[in-house]
Each structure stands twice: as structure tokens, then as C-alpha cells.
Design a protein around this motif. Sequence first.
Motif, PDB file in Angstrom:
ATOM      1  N   LEU A   8       0.841  -1.193   0.000  1.00 23.61           N
ATOM      2  CA  LEU A   8       0.000   0.000   0.000  1.00 23.61           C
ATOM      3  C   LEU A   8       0.877   1.244   0.000  1.00 23.61           C
ATOM      4  O   LEU A   8       2.055   1.211   0.389  1.00 23.61           O
ATOM      5  N   ASP A   9       0.315   2.337  -0.416  1.00 20.64           N
ATOM      6  CA  ASP A   9       1.041   3.610  -0.476  1.00 20.64           C
ATOM      7  C   ASP A   9       1.472   4.012   0.929  1.00 20.64           C
ATOM      8  O   ASP A   9       0.617   4.287   1.787  1.00 20.64           O
ATOM      9  N   PRO A  10       2.785   4.085   1.200  1.00 21.57           N
ATOM     10  CA  PRO A  10       3.235   4.429   2.551  1.00 21.57           C
ATOM     11  C   PRO A  10       2.911   5.861   2.949  1.00 21.57           C
ATOM     12  O   PRO A  10       2.940   6.204   4.135  1.00 21.57           O
ATOM     13  N   GLY A  11       2.586   6.687   1.981  1.00 22.06           N
ATOM     14  CA  GLY A  11       2.245   8.079   2.290  1.00 22.06           C
ATOM     15  C   GLY A  11       0.806   8.267   2.705  1.00 22.06           C
ATOM     16  O   GLY A  11       0.408   9.367   3.113  1.00 22.06           O
ATOM     17  N   VAL A  12      -0.002   7.201   2.606  1.00 19.94           N
ATOM     18  CA  VAL A  12      -1.415   7.270   3.006  1.00 19.94           C
ATOM     19  C   VAL A  12      -1.578   6.415   4.254  1.00 19.94           C
ATOM     20  O   VAL A  12      -1.409   5.199   4.216  1.00 19.94           O
ATOM     21  N   LYS A  13      -1.930   7.049   5.355  1.00 26.04           N
ATOM     22  CA  LYS A  13      -1.949   6.347   6.645  1.00 26.04           C
ATOM     23  C   LYS A  13      -3.176   5.453   6.813  1.00 26.04           C
ATOM     24  O   LYS A  13      -4.288   5.848   6.463  1.00 26.04           O
ATOM     25  N   PRO A  14      -2.961   4.276   7.367  1.00 28.99           N
ATOM     26  CA  PRO A  14      -4.109   3.423   7.704  1.00 28.99           C
ATOM     27  C   PRO A  14      -4.774   3.936   8.976  1.00 28.99           C
ATOM     28  O   PRO A  14      -4.280   4.875   9.623  1.00 28.99           O
TER      29      PRO A  14
END
Length: 532
Positions: free
Chosen positions: A474-480
Motif C-alpha cells: 500500500l502507499d506508505p504516504g497514506v496512513k491506515p
Amino acid sequence: MLNYLETELKQNGNLAKDTNAKNENTNRVELGGTATLEALVAVARAKAEVIFSDAYCQRVNRSRTLVEKWIREGRVMYGITTGFGALCDRVISEEETAQLQKNIILSHSTSVGEPLSIEQTRAVMFMMLQNMGQGFSGVSLALLERIRLMLNLDLIPFAPREGSVGYLSVEAHIGMAIIGLGKIFENGVPVESRLVLHKHGLEPFVLGAKEGLALISGTTSPTALAALAIFDMKTSTLSADIIGALSLEANHGNIKAFDERLMQARPYAEQGNTAANVRMLLQDSEVIKASEGHRLQDALSLRAIPQLHGAVKRMIQDAVRTVEEEMNTCSDNPIIWPEGDDGHAMSGCHCDSSYVGLAMDSAAIAATTLAKMSERRNYRLITEHLSGMPWFLIQNPGLNSGLMIPQYTQAGLLNDMKILSHPASVDSIPTCGGQEDYVAMGYNAAKKALSIAEKLEYILAIELLSVYQAHQFLDPGVKPASVTAAILKEIGKHIPVSSQDQFLYPHMEYLKALIHSGRLVEIAESYVGSML
């Protein structure tokens, strides 16, 4: 893995809470009020100390006084001054009473095969104390004190698990250990019970009138096994909500399917609660927010989480209510009914296990359905053209198999669960020379529910493993979501993210223990509060 689980069980105070205890000591369960699943699990798993309330002792002594009075008066009473089952018309003299009670234990100890686990036998012993402690069995307090002492000293009998139709045989093997003729586990090995009792300064117990019959009569073993199974199934329903929410997030799912307004149009409480759980778990997820408009609607294994999980919860909760009601009844036969100075001995069939059997057959079907959806969500995660992530969530697939084979494990487990979902309670094989011409088979329903509960935990664990491995793509710049991050962090203490093939068995065992112990739910609820 077992050490991890045992530690988690001991640290999880929820397992040892007893609503009837007069103190806050979570290592002690007092019998005498309304028993709960949590109390039984505390004794069976966390080995909480058992004590009796004054009310418990008083009602036991009252019914015992009546039995002794009736014997002196020469009354004819089933199983007390008569034989058992089809031999109920054979009168037994007062002089033969002790031999009669010993004989019933000897002749009924006929279950076979592998023994119940220590945990399961402890649960049955707990239910023996509950059943006979209602004050309707007519046993002596001394017998119940002996069972209580054996529980507290962890002197657990060897009791084969196969061949019960609802009661009798498993309990008889436990009775054998109590009277010094069976075996007790010592360091995991069955040892002659008289030798183990002697080491602890105890003599074999001599059964009095009614006591052999009371030990084996009733729904104690099916209720005990059902309680353990349904406790775990209940925990798994919340674990499934958490894991399902994490799968929705990893799949860039559409949260609109969980909208409160949508739930109000079909207002099942359990469905609405499930949707609310998912919304709370993902409320601060940047992944979910960024996924808005990604697709109009998701596949059913994601979109129908509120509906399927909600339906399962309803069935599980119904079974919880049934099992807890059964835990707080007297399922003996005959019943000693104290009334005035004389009272009555009344024969009926409270030992019938239909309530427990039907409840656990239904719960087993529900749990299997929950597993069915979990396997489908996992399949989506590991399938490239469905998830958009590399095949089997591994870099360089082909050279590496990644998480290809855990889904095979899910398939094998799920096939077992489907087989075990055939209801035991629909069967009836007459016994006892036609005296028991209908048999409820509640024990087998509870026994197979235990197996289903465990397999469900493994299937959920494998889905959680895929969620964990999916996050590397997943995109590491978008936080879960915060809950997701906390769970991933906890798992990361024990499992490395896979960049190449590795030994997966210990990872699946760890995640199964995380679910079984309630730790996964505990982490989630520390962020969102109590889930329903």
C-alpha cells in the motif's frame, strides 16, 4: 505458541471475572449465584480458585438431609433405592446403597479414545459443581468439597472423550478418579488416582446414596464443552469484525456500504452494530478516505460484512443465552424438591441435552458461515487481478509462493467445518433396552462445536496474516486507521514482513493465539471502546 497463549489468558482479566463473587479477586470464582461463561472459562483456562457461598452450602445440606431421611423411612426412589434405566423396577436394600453407587460409576465408565483436554475436564468438573450445587440433587457437601479441592489442586481426571450420547460416560470416568479407581493427570501423564490422591493426603471418596447417580446424570459435559466453544465463537465474531474491517481497508473498499442510514432501512440490531464497529475501526483511515469513488460497490465478502456477521452474531448470542441458562439449572434425575418438612423426589428428564444440542448445532453452522466469508476475503487479497497487489502478496512471485498455500489450509479447514456442521441433534439411536428410546445427542453437538470454534480461529488468523503482508504494497504516504497501525505494530513484534518465502506455520499459530486469547479485540477496543 502455547506459552504465549497461556500468558495472555492469565493477563486477560476478563476471563476471570465472576459476577457473583463478593470480592474483586479475579483469581477466584464463588459458586452460589448466577454463573457466567466468563466464570467457567476462568476456572477451566485460567485455573481460578473455586469457593462456595453460604447459600450454596445451605441448599446442598438441606437436600441431603431429605435424602437421608427418606432412606431411613424406606421410600422407593429411582436411582437411590432402585436400579437405573431399564432396571428402575429393581429395589435395592439400604445395605447395598454404597455398592449401588460405586457400581454405577464402574459400569458407566465406557467412553473411549483420546481424553478430554485438561481445560475441558476442568470445565466439566465446574459444571458438576454447578449442577449438584443447585440444591436439587441430594448429594453431600463433602462430595462437592472433594471435587472443588481437586479443581483447586489441579488434580484432573483422565476422561476419554468419545462415545457419549449426552451424559453418563465422561462423567463416570471423572467419578472413577474421585473414588480412587480411575486416573489423574500428573505432569501430563495419567497416573492411578489413588496414588495421586495419597500424595496429597487424600483418601478415595466413598459415595453415599444418590451420589454415584448424581455424578453422571445431567447435561454437565455437553454444557461444559458448549460453554468453551461458544465463548470462543463469541470472541471470534468481534475478531471477524476487526479483521474484516482491515481487509476492507487493504482492498480500498467502499465504506458507504456501512452507512448508518443504510442500516436503518433494515434495522437488525446485530447488523447495525457490526456496521458501527467497522465505521469506528476505520474512522480515521486515510486509506479509506482516499478510496472514495474507487468503485461503486465491492464484492459481497466485503460489502455484506454487516449482514453476514450480524446474522452470525444473532445465532451466537442465542446460543450464549441458552448455554448460560443451562449452566444455572439442575439437570439431575431424580430431582429432590424441598417442600415443608418432607419434600419430594421427582423423576423426570432434565438430563436431556436438547437445548444445548440444538443451540450448538445452530452456532456451528453460523461459525462455519463466518469462516466461509473470511476465506473469500483472503482469496481476494492474495489474487493479483482482484486486489491489484502482487500474486500471493510476495515480491517476485514465481520464485516465491508467498501466501499461496495458507489459503489451501483455509480450504481444508473450511471443508472440515462444513462436514462438522451437519447437526448431531437430528439423530436418535435408542439405548437402555428401549427405556431411552429417544436420545438428544447434545454431547456430540457440543464436541464438534469445539472443533469448529478452533478452525474458525485459524481461518481468521490466515486472513489477518494476509492483511499484515498486504500493507507492504500500500502507499506508505497514506496512513491506515489508528487501530490498523496498532494491530500491525503488535504483529510486527512477532512476524517479519515477507520479502521472500519463509516458514509460515509459527506465524499462523501466533495469530490464532492472538485471536483466541482475546488480545486482538483488546487492542482494537483500546482505541474505539467496547464493540458489539
